[in-house]
Design a protein around this motif. Sequence first.
Motif, PDB file in Angstrom:
ATOM      1  N   GLY A 161      -4.142 -15.253  -6.171  1.00  0.00           N
ATOM      2  CA  GLY A 161      -3.662 -14.446  -7.283  1.00  0.00           C
ATOM      3  C   GLY A 161      -2.172 -14.595  -7.441  1.00  0.00           C
ATOM      4  O   GLY A 161      -1.493 -15.234  -6.627  1.00  0.00           O
ATOM      5  N   GLU A 162      -1.661 -13.985  -8.477  1.00  0.00           N
ATOM      6  CA  GLU A 162      -0.239 -14.076  -8.791  1.00  0.00           C
ATOM      7  C   GLU A 162       0.583 -12.983  -8.115  1.00  0.00           C
ATOM      8  O   GLU A 162       1.738 -13.182  -7.794  1.00  0.00           O
ATOM      9  CB  GLU A 162      -0.044 -13.987 -10.315  1.00  0.00           C
ATOM     10  CG  GLU A 162      -0.685 -15.134 -11.076  1.00  0.00           C
ATOM     11  CD  GLU A 162      -0.055 -16.473 -10.730  1.00  0.00           C
ATOM     12  OE1 GLU A 162       1.185 -16.540 -10.632  1.00  0.00           O
ATOM     13  OE2 GLU A 162      -0.819 -17.437 -10.533  1.00  0.00           O
ATOM     14  N   ASP A 163      -0.023 -11.810  -7.931  1.00  0.00           N
ATOM     15  CA  ASP A 163       0.742 -10.640  -7.499  1.00  0.00           C
ATOM     16  C   ASP A 163       0.004  -9.941  -6.364  1.00  0.00           C
ATOM     17  O   ASP A 163      -1.020  -9.302  -6.594  1.00  0.00           O
ATOM     18  CB  ASP A 163       0.921  -9.698  -8.701  1.00  0.00           C
ATOM     19  CG  ASP A 163       1.860  -8.545  -8.407  1.00  0.00           C
ATOM     20  OD1 ASP A 163       2.776  -8.720  -7.584  1.00  0.00           O
ATOM     21  OD2 ASP A 163       1.664  -7.480  -9.010  1.00  0.00           O
ATOM     22  N   GLY A 164       0.507 -10.077  -5.120  1.00  0.00           N
ATOM     23  CA  GLY A 164      -0.134  -9.456  -3.969  1.00  0.00           C
ATOM     24  C   GLY A 164       0.769  -8.424  -3.316  1.00  0.00           C
ATOM     25  O   GLY A 164       1.989  -8.571  -3.290  1.00  0.00           O
ATOM     26  N   LEU A 165       0.160  -7.383  -2.790  1.00  0.00           N
ATOM     27  CA  LEU A 165       0.890  -6.298  -2.146  1.00  0.00           C
ATOM     28  C   LEU A 165       0.108  -5.794  -0.944  1.00  0.00           C
ATOM     29  O   LEU A 165      -1.094  -5.542  -1.038  1.00  0.00           O
ATOM     30  CB  LEU A 165       1.088  -5.136  -3.135  1.00  0.00           C
ATOM     31  CG  LEU A 165       1.698  -3.853  -2.565  1.00  0.00           C
ATOM     32  CD1 LEU A 165       3.143  -4.078  -2.156  1.00  0.00           C
ATOM     33  CD2 LEU A 165       1.591  -2.730  -3.595  1.00  0.00           C
ATOM     34  N   VAL A 166       0.805  -5.644   0.188  1.00  0.00           N
ATOM     35  CA  VAL A 166       0.220  -5.081   1.400  1.00  0.00           C
ATOM     36  C   VAL A 166       0.981  -3.803   1.717  1.00  0.00           C
ATOM     37  O   VAL A 166       2.212  -3.817   1.810  1.00  0.00           O
ATOM     38  CB  VAL A 166       0.330  -6.053   2.588  1.00  0.00           C
ATOM     39  CG1 VAL A 166      -0.154  -5.395   3.875  1.00  0.00           C
ATOM     40  CG2 VAL A 166      -0.458  -7.319   2.320  1.00  0.00           C
ATOM     41  N   VAL A 167       0.263  -2.692   1.882  1.00  0.00           N
ATOM     42  CA  VAL A 167       0.870  -1.427   2.238  1.00  0.00           C
ATOM     43  C   VAL A 167       0.342  -1.020   3.612  1.00  0.00           C
ATOM     44  O   VAL A 167      -0.864  -0.793   3.778  1.00  0.00           O
ATOM     45  CB  VAL A 167       0.560  -0.324   1.195  1.00  0.00           C
ATOM     46  CG1 VAL A 167       1.190   0.990   1.613  1.00  0.00           C
ATOM     47  CG2 VAL A 167       1.024  -0.756  -0.190  1.00  0.00           C
ATOM     48  N   TYR A 168       1.251  -0.966   4.581  1.00  0.00           N
ATOM     49  CA  TYR A 168       0.850  -0.593   5.930  1.00  0.00           C
ATOM     50  C   TYR A 168       0.673   0.925   6.038  1.00  0.00           C
ATOM     51  O   TYR A 168       1.395   1.676   5.392  1.00  0.00           O
ATOM     52  CB  TYR A 168       1.900  -1.075   6.943  1.00  0.00           C
ATOM     53  CG  TYR A 168       1.742  -2.516   7.295  1.00  0.00           C
ATOM     54  CD1 TYR A 168       1.087  -2.896   8.458  1.00  0.00           C
ATOM     55  CD2 TYR A 168       2.230  -3.510   6.455  1.00  0.00           C
ATOM     56  CE1 TYR A 168       0.910  -4.224   8.778  1.00  0.00           C
ATOM     57  CE2 TYR A 168       2.067  -4.849   6.772  1.00  0.00           C
ATOM     58  CZ  TYR A 168       1.410  -5.198   7.932  1.00  0.00           C
ATOM     59  OH  TYR A 168       1.236  -6.525   8.240  1.00  0.00           O
ATOM     60  N   PRO A 169      -0.254   1.373   6.886  1.00  0.00           N
ATOM     61  CA  PRO A 169      -0.430   2.804   7.106  1.00  0.00           C
ATOM     62  C   PRO A 169       0.830   3.441   7.692  1.00  0.00           C
ATOM     63  O   PRO A 169       1.630   2.774   8.351  1.00  0.00           O
ATOM     64  CB  PRO A 169      -1.579   2.884   8.116  1.00  0.00           C
ATOM     65  CG  PRO A 169      -2.197   1.546   8.164  1.00  0.00           C
ATOM     66  CD  PRO A 169      -1.178   0.573   7.675  1.00  0.00           C
ATOM     67  N   ALA A 170       0.985   4.730   7.506  1.00  0.00           N
ATOM     68  CA  ALA A 170       2.161   5.460   7.993  1.00  0.00           C
ATOM     69  C   ALA A 170       2.367   5.282   9.490  1.00  0.00           C
ATOM     70  O   ALA A 170       3.507   5.296   9.973  1.00  0.00           O
ATOM     71  CB  ALA A 170       2.033   6.944   7.648  1.00  0.00           C
ATOM     72  N   ALA A 171       1.296   5.090  10.248  1.00  0.00           N
ATOM     73  CA  ALA A 171       1.403   4.939  11.705  1.00  0.00           C
ATOM     74  C   ALA A 171       2.344   3.818  12.114  1.00  0.00           C
ATOM     75  O   ALA A 171       2.957   3.869  13.168  1.00  0.00           O
ATOM     76  CB  ALA A 171       0.018   4.705  12.302  1.00  0.00           C
ATOM     77  N   PHE A 172       2.470   2.784  11.274  1.00  0.00           N
ATOM     78  CA  PHE A 172       3.327   1.651  11.601  1.00  0.00           C
ATOM     79  C   PHE A 172       4.810   1.971  11.406  1.00  0.00           C
ATOM     80  O   PHE A 172       5.666   1.221  11.840  1.00  0.00           O
ATOM     81  CB  PHE A 172       2.947   0.417  10.779  1.00  0.00           C
ATOM     82  CG  PHE A 172       1.710  -0.266  11.274  1.00  0.00           C
ATOM     83  CD1 PHE A 172       1.788  -1.264  12.230  1.00  0.00           C
ATOM     84  CD2 PHE A 172       0.458   0.056  10.775  1.00  0.00           C
ATOM     85  CE1 PHE A 172       0.652  -1.916  12.702  1.00  0.00           C
ATOM     86  CE2 PHE A 172      -0.680  -0.591  11.233  1.00  0.00           C
ATOM     87  CZ  PHE A 172      -0.588  -1.564  12.196  1.00  0.00           C
ATOM     88  N   GLY A 173       5.097   3.089  10.709  1.00  0.00           N
ATOM     89  CA  GLY A 173       6.483   3.493  10.496  1.00  0.00           C
ATOM     90  C   GLY A 173       7.255   2.554   9.579  1.00  0.00           C
ATOM     91  O   GLY A 173       8.454   2.377   9.732  1.00  0.00           O
ATOM     92  N   LEU A 174       6.568   1.929   8.624  1.00  0.00           N
ATOM     93  CA  LEU A 174       7.182   0.968   7.720  1.00  0.00           C
ATOM     94  C   LEU A 174       7.146   1.463   6.287  1.00  0.00           C
ATOM     95  O   LEU A 174       6.293   2.258   5.910  1.00  0.00           O
ATOM     96  CB  LEU A 174       6.405  -0.354   7.763  1.00  0.00           C
ATOM     97  CG  LEU A 174       6.298  -1.019   9.131  1.00  0.00           C
ATOM     98  CD1 LEU A 174       5.282  -2.134   9.088  1.00  0.00           C
ATOM     99  CD2 LEU A 174       7.651  -1.531   9.565  1.00  0.00           C
ATOM    100  N   VAL A 175       8.028   0.943   5.494  1.00  0.00           N
ATOM    101  CA  VAL A 175       8.011   1.189   4.055  1.00  0.00           C
ATOM    102  C   VAL A 175       7.931  -0.168   3.383  1.00  0.00           C
ATOM    103  O   VAL A 175       8.715  -1.060   3.693  1.00  0.00           O
ATOM    104  CB  VAL A 175       9.296   1.924   3.584  1.00  0.00           C
ATOM    105  CG1 VAL A 175       9.282   2.106   2.098  1.00  0.00           C
ATOM    106  CG2 VAL A 175       9.416   3.252   4.307  1.00  0.00           C
TER     107      VAL A 175
END
Length: 176
Positions: A161-175
């Motif tokens: 695809g053209e537009d991919g996004l990965v959102v990690y769970p809050a447990a990982f402490g990432l934004v």
Amino acid sequence: MAGPGSGHDVVIREREPADDEAIRRLNDLAFGGPFEGKLIDELREAFIDAVELVAIEHGEVVGHILFSALTTMVDDDAIPTLSLAPMCVHPGRQNSGIGTALVETGIELARRREWQAVVVLGHPDYYPRFGFSAELASGLDSPFEGESFMALELVPGALDGEDGLVVYPAAFGLVS
């Protein structure tokens, strides 16, 4: 299964609650601190621990791997994706095939459970042997980039695809 070259019987099986203290001790030992143990607890508490395996040798937990669910979108389509983290093997049993067996068994179980992709932040010399690719992951907007951030499609074309996004769970402490 027997660990390659080990001369010992190593059994790979799904994690049971009775394994949890040994898993925590092993992760603390392998990673030199409590972060991964806390991460594992938080992923379980959030009910996103999708595939969790242990390697047992002589009744002891000598390896552990956890795959947790991630929010992944490609061109506005939700793609059932897992994060491989953490994975460890007892320092005295590394380089004996236990880690390879954990990763291969986990990937196969994820595939059977109809997950479509897996991402990992890991050693770029280790994970490509399982099919992980930094090039494939480069199309995903994520808190990570570079050769250590890799993806594996369990379903061919899942991450196309053209537009991919990965959102990690809050447990990982990432934004992301």
